[in-house]
Design a protein around this motif. Structure first.
Motif, PDB file in Angstrom:
ATOM      1  N   LEU A 219       0.834  -1.212   0.000  1.00 43.58           N
ATOM      2  CA  LEU A 219       0.000   0.000   0.000  1.00 43.58           C
ATOM      3  C   LEU A 219       0.865   1.258   0.000  1.00 43.58           C
ATOM      4  O   LEU A 219       0.608   2.203  -0.743  1.00 43.58           O
ATOM      5  N   ILE A 220       1.888   1.259   0.841  1.00 43.36           N
ATOM      6  CA  ILE A 220       2.784   2.418   0.923  1.00 43.36           C
ATOM      7  C   ILE A 220       3.575   2.564  -0.379  1.00 43.36           C
ATOM      8  O   ILE A 220       3.781   3.678  -0.873  1.00 43.36           O
ATOM      9  N   ALA A 221       3.991   1.438  -0.953  1.00 40.79           N
ATOM     10  CA  ALA A 221       4.719   1.477  -2.240  1.00 40.79           C
ATOM     11  C   ALA A 221       3.841   2.108  -3.319  1.00 40.79           C
ATOM     12  O   ALA A 221       4.309   2.960  -4.098  1.00 40.79           O
ATOM     13  N   LYS A 222       2.558   1.723  -3.355  1.00 46.77           N
ATOM     14  CA  LYS A 222       1.615   2.298  -4.343  1.00 46.77           C
ATOM     15  C   LYS A 222       1.444   3.801  -4.097  1.00 46.77           C
ATOM     16  O   LYS A 222       1.401   4.599  -5.038  1.00 46.77           O
ATOM     17  N   HIS A 223       1.301   4.163  -2.821  1.00 45.90           N
ATOM     18  CA  HIS A 223       1.147   5.572  -2.457  1.00 45.90           C
ATOM     19  C   HIS A 223       2.347   6.381  -2.963  1.00 45.90           C
ATOM     20  O   HIS A 223       2.197   7.475  -3.495  1.00 45.90           O
ATOM     21  N   ARG A 224       3.539   5.823  -2.805  1.00 41.30           N
ATOM     22  CA  ARG A 224       4.759   6.536  -3.208  1.00 41.30           C
ATOM     23  C   ARG A 224       4.902   6.631  -4.725  1.00 41.30           C
ATOM     24  O   ARG A 224       5.408   7.632  -5.239  1.00 41.30           O
ATOM     25  N   GLU A 225       4.438   5.603  -5.428  1.00 39.67           N
ATOM     26  CA  GLU A 225       4.466   5.659  -6.897  1.00 39.67           C
ATOM     27  C   GLU A 225       3.559   6.789  -7.383  1.00 39.67           C
ATOM     28  O   GLU A 225       3.921   7.554  -8.277  1.00 39.67           O
TER      29      GLU A 225
ATOM     30  N   HIS B   2       3.679  22.942 -12.271  1.00 37.81           N
ATOM     31  CA  HIS B   2       4.431  23.832 -11.351  1.00 37.81           C
ATOM     32  C   HIS B   2       5.446  23.048 -10.512  1.00 37.81           C
ATOM     33  O   HIS B   2       6.062  23.600  -9.609  1.00 37.81           O
ATOM     34  N   SER B   3       5.604  21.773 -10.805  1.00 38.28           N
ATOM     35  CA  SER B   3       6.474  20.907 -10.000  1.00 38.28           C
ATOM     36  C   SER B   3       7.948  21.318 -10.101  1.00 38.28           C
ATOM     37  O   SER B   3       8.425  21.697 -11.168  1.00 38.28           O
ATOM     38  N   PRO B   4       8.684  21.215  -8.991  1.00 37.13           N
ATOM     39  CA  PRO B   4      10.115  21.533  -9.028  1.00 37.13           C
ATOM     40  C   PRO B   4      10.961  20.394  -9.589  1.00 37.13           C
ATOM     41  O   PRO B   4      12.155  20.552  -9.814  1.00 37.13           O
ATOM     42  N   LEU B   5      10.350  19.207  -9.781  1.00 32.40           N
ATOM     43  CA  LEU B   5      11.126  18.030 -10.199  1.00 32.40           C
ATOM     44  C   LEU B   5      10.695  17.512 -11.563  1.00 32.40           C
ATOM     45  O   LEU B   5       9.518  17.518 -11.902  1.00 32.40           O
ATOM     46  N   GLN B   6      11.679  17.067 -12.328  1.00 28.34           N
ATOM     47  CA  GLN B   6      11.432  16.388 -13.607  1.00 28.34           C
ATOM     48  C   GLN B   6      11.591  14.882 -13.374  1.00 28.34           C
ATOM     49  O   GLN B   6      12.060  14.459 -12.324  1.00 28.34           O
ATOM     50  N   LYS B   7      11.280  14.112 -14.408  1.00 28.15           N
ATOM     51  CA  LYS B   7      11.320  12.645 -14.273  1.00 28.15           C
ATOM     52  C   LYS B   7      12.697  12.155 -13.809  1.00 28.15           C
ATOM     53  O   LYS B   7      12.798  11.288 -12.947  1.00 28.15           O
ATOM     54  N   ASN B   8      13.768  12.709 -14.366  1.00 31.36           N
ATOM     55  CA  ASN B   8      15.116  12.224 -14.001  1.00 31.36           C
ATOM     56  C   ASN B   8      15.548  12.650 -12.598  1.00 31.36           C
ATOM     57  O   ASN B   8      16.539  12.154 -12.080  1.00 31.36           O
ATOM     58  N   ASP B   9      14.774  13.572 -11.976  1.00 34.14           N
ATOM     59  CA  ASP B   9      15.088  13.968 -10.591  1.00 34.14           C
ATOM     60  C   ASP B   9      14.542  12.964  -9.574  1.00 34.14           C
ATOM     61  O   ASP B   9      14.976  12.947  -8.418  1.00 34.14           O
ATOM     62  N   LEU B  10      13.573  12.146 -10.005  1.00 35.37           N
ATOM     63  CA  LEU B  10      12.872  11.271  -9.061  1.00 35.37           C
ATOM     64  C   LEU B  10      13.790  10.226  -8.428  1.00 35.37           C
ATOM     65  O   LEU B  10      13.513   9.725  -7.341  1.00 35.37           O
ATOM     66  N   GLN B  11      14.895   9.917  -9.100  1.00 35.97           N
ATOM     67  CA  GLN B  11      15.858   8.953  -8.531  1.00 35.97           C
ATOM     68  C   GLN B  11      16.504   9.500  -7.255  1.00 35.97           C
ATOM     69  O   GLN B  11      17.084   8.743  -6.472  1.00 35.97           O
ATOM     70  N   ASN B  12      16.409  10.821  -7.054  1.00 39.83           N
ATOM     71  CA  ASN B  12      17.008  11.450  -5.865  1.00 39.83           C
ATOM     72  C   ASN B  12      16.031  11.563  -4.691  1.00 39.83           C
ATOM     73  O   ASN B  12      16.354  12.171  -3.672  1.00 39.83           O
ATOM     74  N   LEU B  13      14.826  10.977  -4.866  1.00 36.95           N
ATOM     75  CA  LEU B  13      13.865  10.918  -3.757  1.00 36.95           C
ATOM     76  C   LEU B  13      14.128   9.640  -2.973  1.00 36.95           C
ATOM     77  O   LEU B  13      14.349   8.581  -3.559  1.00 36.95           O
ATOM     78  N   HIS B  14      14.096   9.740  -1.659  1.00 37.17           N
ATOM     79  CA  HIS B  14      14.377   8.575  -0.809  1.00 37.17           C
ATOM     80  C   HIS B  14      13.363   8.506   0.329  1.00 37.17           C
ATOM     81  O   HIS B  14      12.888   9.542   0.812  1.00 37.17           O
TER      82      HIS B  14
ATOM     83  N   GLU C  64      20.417  18.122  -6.746  1.00 34.55           N
ATOM     84  CA  GLU C  64      20.850  19.518  -6.613  1.00 34.55           C
ATOM     85  C   GLU C  64      19.622  20.407  -6.467  1.00 34.55           C
ATOM     86  O   GLU C  64      18.629  20.244  -7.175  1.00 34.55           O
ATOM     87  N   LYS C  65      19.678  21.358  -5.544  1.00 32.64           N
ATOM     88  CA  LYS C  65      18.523  22.248  -5.328  1.00 32.64           C
ATOM     89  C   LYS C  65      18.388  23.209  -6.496  1.00 32.64           C
ATOM     90  O   LYS C  65      19.368  23.784  -6.958  1.00 32.64           O
ATOM     91  N   LYS C  66      17.154  23.363  -6.959  1.00 33.85           N
ATOM     92  CA  LYS C  66      16.895  24.185  -8.146  1.00 33.85           C
ATOM     93  C   LYS C  66      16.524  25.619  -7.739  1.00 33.85           C
ATOM     94  O   LYS C  66      16.290  25.901  -6.573  1.00 33.85           O
ATOM     95  N   HIS C  67      16.444  26.461  -8.760  1.00 32.24           N
ATOM     96  CA  HIS C  67      16.001  27.840  -8.541  1.00 32.24           C
ATOM     97  C   HIS C  67      14.722  28.064  -9.341  1.00 32.24           C
ATOM     98  O   HIS C  67      14.737  28.064 -10.561  1.00 32.24           O
TER      99      HIS C  67
END
Length: 202
Positions: free
Chosen positions: A23-29, A40-52, A197-200
């Motif tokens: 359930l938590i895995a589905k929520h995170r996906e 308006h998201s600060p992240l692109q698809k290739n940034d998602l690998q940096n989420l933990h 890396e933090k974006k602007h």
């Protein structure tokens, strides 16, 4: 017979742990998908690998007693970019976690409460002892719904705690968790520190 009962109990506990983790895995996906869908998201698809995230742990899912607050005045909750947003204190919640009695405050956004889609949205921002170490220094958020309050209780799942957009980029108006929601324990559940890396954000 006793052995069989014990084995069945272990199997059912294991199944519960498995299905809860699923359930938590589905929520995170779904959480990650939202970054890609949101313009308006600060992240692109290739940034998602940096989420933990911490591993799913059902010990961090609690049933909290809800005490609705009456006649609360609107106050300005400061944001990380120096502005503020209008909120009011909606309820106190009380629960026990890791053997500690905890009280927190649920908030309601004045702006969101005028939008029919978000009129029941409740906001639970908090800080804890993992901040600046394993999790974002500015604290984390949990979203709840007033319709989830049942018999003066609501489920709080810290496994669903997430970072404000300010964890990934500056230029967003992310509310600073009020001091009354500063927990004197380490909440090792939910989203960890972003390692990209933090974006602007313009």
């Amino acid at each position: 017979m006793k052995l069989i009962t014990t084995l069945l109990l272990l199997i059912s506990m294991n199944t519960f742990a498995q299905s809860y983790a699923d359930l938590i895995a589905k929520h995170r996906e779904a959480y990650k998908e939202d970054f890609i869908k949101d313009s308006h998201s600060p992240l692109q698809k290739n940034d998602l690998q940096n989420l933990h995230f911490y591993e799913a742990d059902s010990n961090y899912k609690v049933l909290a007693a809800v005490e609705l607050l009456k006649n609360e005045k609107v106050f300005k909750m400061p944001t990380f970019n120096g502005s503020s947003s209008d909120y009011y204190r909606y309820a106190h919640i009380n629960f026990s976690l890791k053997g500690k009695a905890i009280q927190m405050t649920l908030y309601r956004s004045v702006a969101l409460s005028t939008n029919p889609i978000y009129k029941d949205h409740l906001f639970l921002p908090f800080t804890d002892e993992t901040n600046h170490k394993e999790t974002y220094g500015g604290g984390r958020y949990i979203d709840l719904d007033a319709k989830e309050i049942n018999n003066n209780h609501i489920e709080i799942d810290f496994n669903k705690a997430y970072n404000p957009y300010c964890a990934y980029s500056d230029g967003y108006r992310c509310p600073v968790p009020p001091e009354e929601n500063d927990l004197q324990l380490a909440i090792k559940a939910g989203e960890k520190r972003y390692t990209g890396e933090k974006k602007h954000h313009e």
